[in-house]
Design an enzyme around this catalytic site. Structure first.
Site, PDB file in Angstrom:
ATOM      1  N   ARG A  43     -39.173  18.606  -6.340  1.00 48.72           N
ATOM      2  CA  ARG A  43     -38.668  19.920  -5.914  1.00 48.72           C
ATOM      3  C   ARG A  43     -39.612  21.045  -6.303  1.00 48.72           C
ATOM      4  O   ARG A  43     -39.757  22.041  -5.581  1.00 48.72           O
ATOM      5  CB  ARG A  43     -37.274  20.140  -6.497  1.00 48.72           C
ATOM      6  CG  ARG A  43     -36.232  19.258  -5.778  1.00 48.72           C
ATOM      7  CD  ARG A  43     -35.073  18.901  -6.666  1.00 48.72           C
ATOM      8  NE  ARG A  43     -34.000  18.211  -5.966  1.00 48.72           N
ATOM      9  CZ  ARG A  43     -33.955  16.886  -5.738  1.00 48.72           C
ATOM     10  NH1 ARG A  43     -34.957  16.109  -6.127  1.00 48.72           N
ATOM     11  NH2 ARG A  43     -32.917  16.347  -5.115  1.00 48.72           N
TER      12      ARG A  43
ATOM     13  N   GLN B  11     -30.119  13.750  -2.076  1.00 48.65           N
ATOM     14  CA  GLN B  11     -31.210  13.802  -1.098  1.00 48.65           C
ATOM     15  C   GLN B  11     -30.729  14.426   0.203  1.00 48.65           C
ATOM     16  O   GLN B  11     -31.422  15.242   0.804  1.00 48.65           O
ATOM     17  CB  GLN B  11     -31.771  12.392  -0.869  1.00 48.65           C
ATOM     18  CG  GLN B  11     -32.480  11.864  -2.112  1.00 48.65           C
ATOM     19  CD  GLN B  11     -33.062  10.487  -1.930  1.00 48.65           C
ATOM     20  OE1 GLN B  11     -32.843   9.829  -0.915  1.00 48.65           O
ATOM     21  NE2 GLN B  11     -33.806  10.031  -2.925  1.00 48.65           N
TER      22      GLN B  11
ATOM     23  N   ASP C 290     -29.176   5.987 -10.680  1.00 49.19           N
ATOM     24  CA  ASP C 290     -30.459   5.289 -10.815  1.00 49.19           C
ATOM     25  C   ASP C 290     -30.524   4.405 -12.065  1.00 49.19           C
ATOM     26  O   ASP C 290     -31.493   3.665 -12.253  1.00 49.19           O
ATOM     27  CB  ASP C 290     -31.609   6.300 -10.855  1.00 49.19           C
ATOM     28  CG  ASP C 290     -31.820   6.965  -9.501  1.00 49.19           C
ATOM     29  OD1 ASP C 290     -31.341   6.425  -8.482  1.00 49.19           O
ATOM     30  OD2 ASP C 290     -32.460   8.034  -9.468  1.00 49.19           O
TER      31      ASP C 290
HETATM   32  C1  S3P Z   1     -32.621  11.664  -5.837  1.00 47.60           C
HETATM   33  C2  S3P Z   1     -31.320  11.401  -5.494  1.00 47.60           C
HETATM   34  C3  S3P Z   1     -30.695  10.085  -5.611  1.00 47.60           C
HETATM   35  C4  S3P Z   1     -31.517   9.149  -6.484  1.00 47.60           C
HETATM   36  C5  S3P Z   1     -32.982   9.217  -6.195  1.00 47.60           C
HETATM   37  C6  S3P Z   1     -33.493  10.625  -6.398  1.00 47.60           C
HETATM   38  C7  S3P Z   1     -33.148  13.010  -5.658  1.00 47.60           C
HETATM   39  O1  S3P Z   1     -30.582   9.510  -4.337  1.00 47.60           O
HETATM   40  O2  S3P Z   1     -31.062   7.818  -6.343  1.00 47.60           O
HETATM   41  O3  S3P Z   1     -33.710   8.341  -7.035  1.00 47.60           O
HETATM   42  O4  S3P Z   1     -34.196  13.349  -6.239  1.00 47.60           O
HETATM   43  O5  S3P Z   1     -32.513  13.799  -4.933  1.00 47.60           O
HETATM   44  P1  S3P Z   1     -29.346   9.849  -3.362  1.00 47.60           P
HETATM   45  O6  S3P Z   1     -29.358  11.287  -3.121  1.00 47.60           O
HETATM   46  O7  S3P Z   1     -29.645   9.072  -2.124  1.00 47.60           O
HETATM   47  O8  S3P Z   1     -28.139   9.366  -4.070  1.00 47.60           O
END
Ligand code: S3P
Length: 434
Positions: free
Chosen positions: A27, A170, A316
């Protein structure tokens, strides 16, 4: 191809830090690139995933340098200053790069293509393409709704009210980034909590975001202003050593400067419920993100039913939590975690397969697992190219009866390139075979 060979050890001790948070590093690069002015990032994670995001912006004309270890300097080009990349953007193994960049790129004047490695090419992208299409984006996926992502630029986006069908930072972040360019207001309502680093990072870059209950709202009327920031250690990396110290008798480990964002601390809550001896001290902030020091001492663990509410807050960390469960007395049950099946590997399937190969009674369900604690035998397991599966079994080797060989570990470099060095500093005995 790289294999790890992890051997039993007597105890681990030490005082360590872990590299910067992966989610926050992505980010920082994204907002620094579209900000006005020069941003200096310290504590940046120099893992392949974040370097994929960094490379993507370089390929769109952003000048980004890395003057020293873990430091990145970005000459922001402003919201409308990105240039068409000459080649498809390679996101490698990184779902975060692909999903967040899709939101941003759907709003640009130029066309773009996002590609990834074998694992990423199998991951679901409809979760972003559908709401982006509702905003007016033009994009195409493969027939199975997976990458490559083909984006046709120069489409005016309009804000939508979107209720997210799943807890996903995400997806949320993808839509917030598109919302920075959309006409009108973009509102996103979460049904389950997910990590809030994008929201915090927007504030760090002085971009207004309103938050009412579980609804977030942005519009296109503002700009990101460059800043300096320090990224906390990644709690997802720290988790491997939290579990290691918990399960190896006689261990005592301090991990300093760990990100302690409440949307990420599920692993600590789950381990504490299992009986782990974890103390948290020196709570403070690195910019907009909470940080703390964490001390973990060995303690006997017991199996638990993991509260569904904690699933997105530890999403995670389940591979390493499953190792803790394999060492606990009694059964641990996880439900409500179907998302684990669509991570870098099917983490329910790959972990159960590995645990069974090591003599642990583990059973996969559609959306979780049942794991019966026991004695971990030596043996050989495949990580299926998933960094967190590789590191989890490397930790398991420390308490196994004999060595564990873990195949296919190169992708550890995506999130934790210094894993082996730090593990060795703590007295873990992990060999790397090329
Ligand atoms: C992340 C969100 C998570 C996580 C990934 C990193 C992020 O995924 O599993 O390792 O940086 O926004 P999801 O948003 O698909 O749950």
């Amino acid at each position: 191809l790289i294999d790890f060979i992890s051997k039993p050890v007597l105890s681990i001790q030490g005082n360590i830090t872990v590299p910067g948070d992966k989610s926050i590093s992505h980010r920082a690069i994204i907002l620094g690139s579209i900000a006005e002015g020069t941003t200096i990032i310290d504590g940046f994670l120099e893992g392949e995933d974040c370097l994929a995001t960094l490379g993507a912006f370089q390929s769109m004309g952003v000048r980004i340098s890395r003057p020293k270890n873990a430091q990145v300097v970005i000459e922001g080009v402003g919201k409308y200053g990105l240039k068409k990349p000459q080649q498809p953007i390679d996101c490698g193994n990184s779902g975060t790069s692909m999903r967040l960049l899709s939101g941003l790129l759907a709003a640009q004047k130029f066309d773009s293509i996002l590609v990834g490695d074998e694992s990423l090419t199998h991951r679901p992208m409809q979760r972003i393409s559908q709401p982006l299409a509702d905003m007016g984006a033009q994009m195409m996926l493969s027939a199975s709704n997976t990458p490559p992502v083909y984006i046709t630029g120069n489409q005016p986006l309009k804000g939508i009210d979107y209720v997210m069908p799943m807890a996903s930072a995400q997806v949320k972040s993808c839509l917030l980034l598109a919302g920075l360019y959309a006409e009108g207001k973009t509102s996103i309502t979460e049904i389950g909590i997910s990590r809030d680093h994008t929201e915090r990072m927007l504030k760090t870059f002085s971009y207004p975001l309103s938050q009412k209950g579980r609804t977030l709202q942005v519009d296109s009327s503002s700009v990101c202003k460059a800043t300096s920031l320090l990224i906390p250690g990644d709690i997802s990396s720290a988790a491997f050593f939290m579990v290691a110290a918990s399960i190896i008798p006689g261990s005592d480990v301090v991990i300093r400067d760990v990100g302690f964002n409440p949307t990420r601390t599920g692993v600590i809550e789950i381990l504490k419920q299992m009986g782990a001896d974890i103390s948290v001290s020196q709570p403070r902030h690195f910019g907009g993100e909470p940080v703390a020091d964490i001390r973990i001492k060995h303690a006997p663990l017991v199996g638990i039913d993991i509260d569904k509410i904690l699933v997105p807050l530890a999403i995670d960390e389940f591979p390493i939590i499953f190792i803790a469960a394999a060492c606990a007395k009694g059964e641990t049950r996880l439900t409500g975690a179907h998302e684990l099946r669509v991570k870098e590997s099917d983490r329910i399937g790959t972990m159960v397969q590995g645990l069974q190969a090591l003599g642990i009674h583990a059973e996969a369900t559609l959306d979780g697992v049942h794991i019966q604690g026991g004695i971990i035998q030596g043996g050989c397991v495949n990580s299926f190219g998933d960094h967190r599966i590789a590191m989890s079994f490397a930790i398991a080797g420390a308490v196994a009866k004999t060595s564990i060989i873990i195949n296919n570990c190169a992708n550890v470099a995506t999130s934790f390139p210094t894993f082996i060095a730090i593990a060795r500093a703590l007295n873990l005995n992990i060999e790397v075979k090329q």
